[in-house]
Design an enzyme around this catalytic site. Structure first.
Site, short mmCIF file in Angstrom:
data_model
loop_
_atom_site.label_atom_id
_atom_site.label_comp_id
_atom_site.label_asym_id
_atom_site.label_seq_id
_atom_site.Cartn_x
_atom_site.Cartn_y
_atom_site.Cartn_z
N LYS A 22 -24.34 -20.25 -25.46
CA LYS A 22 -23.64 -19.26 -26.28
C LYS A 22 -22.51 -18.61 -25.49
O LYS A 22 -21.41 -18.44 -25.99
CB LYS A 22 -24.65 -18.19 -26.74
CG LYS A 22 -24.03 -16.88 -27.19
CD LYS A 22 -25.07 -15.86 -27.60
CE LYS A 22 -25.36 -14.77 -26.60
NZ LYS A 22 -24.31 -13.79 -26.36
N ASN A 23 -22.80 -18.23 -24.24
CA ASN A 23 -21.83 -17.46 -23.47
C ASN A 23 -20.73 -18.31 -22.85
O ASN A 23 -19.92 -17.82 -22.07
CB ASN A 23 -22.53 -16.59 -22.42
CG ASN A 23 -23.30 -15.46 -23.09
OD1 ASN A 23 -23.09 -15.17 -24.27
ND2 ASN A 23 -24.20 -14.81 -22.36
N ARG A 91 -18.52 -9.39 -28.57
CA ARG A 91 -17.79 -8.93 -27.38
C ARG A 91 -16.49 -9.72 -27.16
O ARG A 91 -15.83 -9.55 -26.15
CB ARG A 91 -18.66 -9.12 -26.12
CG ARG A 91 -20.02 -8.49 -26.15
CD ARG A 91 -20.03 -7.01 -26.06
NE ARG A 91 -19.35 -6.47 -24.91
CZ ARG A 91 -18.91 -5.21 -24.83
NH1 ARG A 91 -19.08 -4.39 -25.85
NH2 ARG A 91 -18.32 -4.78 -23.75
N ASP A 115 -24.45 -6.14 -28.13
CA ASP A 115 -25.77 -5.50 -28.00
C ASP A 115 -25.66 -4.08 -27.46
O ASP A 115 -24.82 -3.79 -26.62
CB ASP A 115 -26.62 -6.33 -27.05
CG ASP A 115 -26.89 -7.70 -27.61
OD1 ASP A 115 -26.89 -7.83 -28.84
OD2 ASP A 115 -27.07 -8.63 -26.82
N ASP A 304 -30.06 -11.17 -18.33
CA ASP A 304 -30.52 -11.72 -19.61
C ASP A 304 -31.91 -12.35 -19.52
O ASP A 304 -32.53 -12.65 -20.53
CB ASP A 304 -29.53 -12.79 -20.12
CG ASP A 304 -28.14 -12.23 -20.31
OD1 ASP A 304 -28.03 -11.05 -20.65
OD2 ASP A 304 -27.17 -12.97 -20.11
N1 EPU Z 1 -18.31 -3.34 -17.15
C1 EPU Z 1 -17.50 -2.25 -16.92
N2 EPU Z 1 -16.19 -2.34 -17.29
C2 EPU Z 1 -15.66 -3.45 -17.86
C3 EPU Z 1 -16.49 -4.57 -18.08
C4 EPU Z 1 -17.83 -4.48 -17.71
O1 EPU Z 1 -17.95 -1.22 -16.42
O2 EPU Z 1 -14.45 -3.46 -18.19
C5 EPU Z 1 -19.75 -3.24 -16.80
C6 EPU Z 1 -20.62 -3.36 -18.07
O3 EPU Z 1 -20.71 -2.12 -18.75
C7 EPU Z 1 -21.93 -3.83 -17.52
C8 EPU Z 1 -21.50 -4.71 -16.34
O4 EPU Z 1 -20.15 -4.35 -16.04
O5 EPU Z 1 -22.68 -2.74 -17.05
C9 EPU Z 1 -21.60 -6.19 -16.62
O6 EPU Z 1 -20.68 -6.55 -17.64
P1 EPU Z 1 -19.95 -7.94 -17.65
O7 EPU Z 1 -18.51 -7.73 -17.98
O8 EPU Z 1 -20.27 -8.69 -16.40
O9 EPU Z 1 -20.68 -8.65 -18.85
P2 EPU Z 1 -20.09 -9.13 -20.26
O10 EPU Z 1 -18.93 -10.04 -20.05
O11 EPU Z 1 -19.91 -7.97 -21.17
C10 EPU Z 1 -21.56 -11.29 -20.29
C11 EPU Z 1 -22.55 -11.86 -21.26
C12 EPU Z 1 -23.84 -11.05 -21.23
C13 EPU Z 1 -24.39 -11.08 -19.80
C14 EPU Z 1 -23.33 -10.54 -18.82
C15 EPU Z 1 -23.77 -10.60 -17.38
C16 EPU Z 1 -21.13 -12.75 -22.99
C17 EPU Z 1 -20.65 -12.67 -24.39
N3 EPU Z 1 -21.98 -11.82 -22.60
O12 EPU Z 1 -21.32 -9.96 -20.76
O13 EPU Z 1 -24.76 -11.69 -22.09
O14 EPU Z 1 -25.54 -10.28 -19.75
O15 EPU Z 1 -22.11 -11.31 -18.96
O16 EPU Z 1 -24.00 -11.91 -17.00
O17 EPU Z 1 -20.78 -13.66 -22.25
C18 EPU Z 1 -26.47 -11.85 -23.68
O18 EPU Z 1 -26.16 -13.04 -23.81
O19 EPU Z 1 -27.51 -11.35 -24.18
C19 EPU Z 1 -25.59 -10.96 -22.91
C20 EPU Z 1 -25.64 -9.62 -22.99
#
Ligand code: EPU
Length: 437
Positions: A22-23, A91, A115, A304
């Protein structure tokens, strides 16, 4: 809307095929916006999340054709650089800003959903876009960006290796003028799969030592085909299911290189695994035992994975401890497990080897699990994608009947989950729920 009815309490055994990640899938759809040529995505999961991304791409001008586990996507022209709303939210929209700026200098996309596992700010996405030459504003439910003088390479040092912000930087830099250096970037396998696809499209991206990425902007990208990596989060979910139910599950398509830390946790908890060329078998013949886990960025134990794994820990002898260092608020699901009979307490202190970003901020980001505790079936409402999977695993572990509503949230990330679980012996039925109006 639909709900799942589960009769639990028996070991699950058999084989389950992993789907494309998915990601990664949605990220490659966004990458395809960088070229006017057709891109072909194989091992493509048609799930709720990719449907939302398809709506976004369609609104921008992409033509999408689906085959069996396949998507062909072509954006000959960006017909519309503004998408103010979508029927559902995830997202992804902010990631489309880079490609839209590269192709037309302007972008407007709706603010993000996803989420509810913490505040999830986008400051780092905005930081990279601005560093590369964009002007960005947020207001009236949209992000608005312009790059009147085009995008230009820059040196960017991430204060935290965010997956999404690293992706934003990749999208905005591959067609920028000059070299971009990303320090302290995310290097999750899902990012590497995106880099492989961008490289096939003609991008120049080097992986340096110590989380550094070097991107040399090119004038144009072309269409490419890519086989999406299998979903390691599905693997961790089904592996946790095997542990929690004392089962024996072969996950066809699971890859050891993406699951090294998870497999270590399986062995430490007393489970066993076998790595085969075509997948991984996880089984649990003995009583599992308590362990300590700290979630981390790659190559650490993924955030995750902690939710499904905690269900297995409710069945383990002793006191387990989890320190969640990625999301501030990812333990809401423990209320559901406690309702079913688990004994889990959450704390704001860092219960790990080292203090994390959340030290002293009052976020309930550590959990202590006392086990083993028998679980009993209950009526549950899905909170978010991974906690929905927790409810399913807990329902299959518990004695009696569990009813889970809000299943659309689970369908966002797991393809036909009920049908696939039936193949490994789960007693699970889906019922449609009609709104009485
Ligand atoms: N963060 C910030 N500022 C930003 C971006 C992120 O403070 O501008 C913080 C977030 O609030 C969080 C942390 O950094 O506390 C991690 O966020 P990150 O940007 O790494 O994650 P994401 O891109 O929002 C993706 C996956 C998530 C997975 C994370 C970590 C997707 C759509 N989502 O999220 O997947 O947990 O990377 O590997 O790719 C899931 O599949 O259930 C899921 C939540």
């Amino acid at each position: 809307m639909s709900k799942l009815i589960i009769s639990g309490g028996k070991p699950l055994k058999g084989e389950i095929q992993l789907m494309g990640a998915k990601n990664v899938a949605s990220k490659l759809m966004v990458a395809s916006l960088l070229t006017e040529e057709e891109c072909i995505l194989e091992n493509f999961p048609k799930i709720g999340d990719t449907d939302i991304t398809a709506e976004l791409c369609g609104a921008l001008g992409s033509e999408l054709t689906y085959g069996e586990n396949l998507l062909k996507i072509k954006t000959a022209r960006i017909k519309n650089h503004k998408v103010q709303s979508l029927s559902r939210r995830n997202r992804i929209p902010i990631l489309a800003i880079g490609p839209l700026l590269s192709r037309g200098g302007e972008a407007e996309v709706p603010i993000l959903g996803g989420d509810k596992i913490g505040p999830r700010p986008v400051d780092l996405h905005v930081m990279v876009l601005m560093a590369l030459g964009a002007e960005v504003e947020v207001g009236n439910g949209v992000y608005r960006a312009r790059a009147p003088n085009g995008l230009r390479g820059a040196k960017i040092s991430f204060p935290y290796p965010s997956v999404g912000a690293t992706e934003s930087a990749l999208y905005a830099s591959v067609l920028a003028i000059g070299r971009t250096v990303l320090q302290n970037a995310a290097i999750e396998p899902e990012i590497i799969d995106l880099i492989k696809f961008l490289q096939k499209m003609g991008a120049i991206i080097e992986l340096g030592a110590g989380r550094t990425l070097f991107i040399d902007g090119v004038a144009k990208l072309r269409g490419a085909s890519h086989h999406i990596m299998n979903d390691r989060n599905e693997a961790a979910s089904f592996g946790s299911l095997a542990l929690a139910t004392h089962g024996d599950i072969f996950m066809r398509g699971a890859e050891q290189e993406h699951l090294i830390t998870f497999l270590n946790a399986v062995r430490r908890v007393g489970g066993e695994y076998e790595v085969h060329p075509d997948g991984i078998r996880i089984l649990c013949e003995h009583e599992p035992k308590a362990i300590e886990i700290e979630t981390d960025t790659h190559p650490g134990f993924m955030t995750d994975w902690q939710q499904p794994f905690v269900v297995a820990l409710t069945q383990a002898y002793g006191t387990s401890v989890i320190h969640e260092t990625i999301y501030e608020d990812r333990f809401g699901y423990t209320n559901d497990l406690n309702l079913m009979g688990a004994r889990i307490t959450v704390f704001s202190k860092c219960l790990g080897d080292r203090p994390c970003r959340f030290t002293g901020k009052g976020f309930m980001h550590s959990a202590v699990i006392l086990g083993p505790t028998p679980l009993t079936g209950k009526k549950l409402v899905t909170r978010d994608l991974r906690s929905g999977m927790v409810n399913i695993i807990a329902g299959l572990t518990a004695e009696g009947e569990t009813e889970i509503s809000g299943v659309d949230e689970i369908d966002r990330g797991y393809y036909k989950i009920d049908e696939r679980l039936k193949n490994i012996g789960a007693l699970i039925e889906r019922e449609k729920v009609y709104n009485a109006k």
